[in-house]
Write a protein that holds these residues in place. Structure first.
Motif, PDB file in Angstrom:
ATOM      1  N   SER A   2       0.829  -1.195   0.000  1.00 24.68           N
ATOM      2  CA  SER A   2       0.000   0.000   0.000  1.00 24.68           C
ATOM      3  C   SER A   2       0.866   1.249   0.000  1.00 24.68           C
ATOM      4  CB  SER A   2      -0.915   0.011   1.227  1.00 24.68           C
ATOM      5  OG  SER A   2      -1.611   1.223   1.286  1.00 24.68           O
ATOM      6  N   ALA A   4      -0.936   4.273  -0.367  1.00 25.05           N
ATOM      7  CA  ALA A   4      -1.950   5.315  -0.224  1.00 25.05           C
ATOM      8  C   ALA A   4      -1.558   6.358   0.808  1.00 25.05           C
ATOM      9  CB  ALA A   4      -3.293   4.693   0.128  1.00 25.05           C
ATOM     10  N   GLY A  40      -4.746  -2.358  -7.112  1.00 24.05           N
ATOM     11  CA  GLY A  40      -3.512  -1.848  -6.509  1.00 24.05           C
ATOM     12  C   GLY A  40      -2.544  -1.294  -7.538  1.00 24.05           C
ATOM     13  N   SER A  43      -3.624   2.107  -8.541  1.00 25.78           N
ATOM     14  CA  SER A  43      -3.318   3.078  -7.490  1.00 25.78           C
ATOM     15  C   SER A  43      -1.838   3.452  -7.489  1.00 25.78           C
ATOM     16  CB  SER A  43      -3.716   2.515  -6.127  1.00 25.78           C
ATOM     17  OG  SER A  43      -5.116   2.327  -6.075  1.00 25.78           O
ATOM     18  N   MET A  46      -1.121   5.753 -10.317  1.00 28.96           N
ATOM     19  CA  MET A  46      -1.557   7.123 -10.023  1.00 28.96           C
ATOM     20  C   MET A  46      -0.528   7.843  -9.170  1.00 28.96           C
ATOM     21  SD  MET A  46      -4.280   8.215 -11.492  1.00 28.96           S
ATOM     22  CE  MET A  46      -4.764   9.606 -10.484  1.00 28.96           C
ATOM     23  N   ALA A  54      -3.007   4.106 -15.316  1.00 26.89           N
ATOM     24  CA  ALA A  54      -3.822   3.719 -14.161  1.00 26.89           C
ATOM     25  C   ALA A  54      -5.248   3.400 -14.600  1.00 26.89           C
ATOM     26  CB  ALA A  54      -3.827   4.829 -13.116  1.00 26.89           C
ATOM     27  N   TRP A  58      -7.258  -0.125 -14.154  1.00 22.67           N
ATOM     28  CA  TRP A  58      -8.562  -0.261 -13.510  1.00 22.67           C
ATOM     29  C   TRP A  58      -9.598  -0.824 -14.476  1.00 22.67           C
ATOM     30  CZ3 TRP A  58      -7.389   5.155 -11.438  1.00 22.67           C
ATOM     31  CH2 TRP A  58      -6.689   5.047 -10.236  1.00 22.67           C
ATOM     32  N   GLU A  77     -12.755   4.527  -9.189  1.00 24.39           N
ATOM     33  CA  GLU A  77     -11.357   4.964  -9.315  1.00 24.39           C
ATOM     34  C   GLU A  77     -11.121   5.641 -10.676  1.00 24.39           C
ATOM     35  OE1 GLU A  77      -9.105   5.126  -7.003  1.00 24.39           O
ATOM     36  OE2 GLU A  77     -10.373   4.118  -5.543  1.00 24.39           O
TER      37      GLU A  77
END
Length: 84
Positions: A2, A4, A40, A43, A46, A54, A58, A77
């Motif tokens: 992750s 984020a 993931g 993300s 991005m 991205a 998605w 997303e």
């Protein structure tokens, strides 16, 4: 993996981002049916500033699943990335 929290603060270690991208590329190539890997990957792309890629990730994730909630998550997303 992750990224984020790091993305929100703008404090992303380039080596960690490269590592994450490489891992997601490997997982999505070996197991293209894994929705969470595509989510993931998008993300991470991005965070790397690669919006077009991205969105493609998605879209691939959306198309890899029959689960309506997963499809909705991917669409959300995509819309967010495109400013919709």
């Amino acid at each position: 993996m992750s990224l984020a929290g790091s993305a929100e603060t703008g404090d992303v270690d380039p080596a960690s981002l490269d590592e994450a991208l490489a891992e997601f590329e490997l997982i999505t190539a070996e197991q293209p049916e894994r929705f969470q890997a595509w989510l993931g990957y998008g993300s991470a792309l991005m965070v790397a500033g690669r919006t077009d890629e991205a969105v493609l990730a998605w879209e691939q994730g959306r198309d890899s699943t029959d689960d309506e909630m997963d499809k909705w998550a991917a669409e959300a997303e995509i819309a967010k990335a495109l400013g919709e």
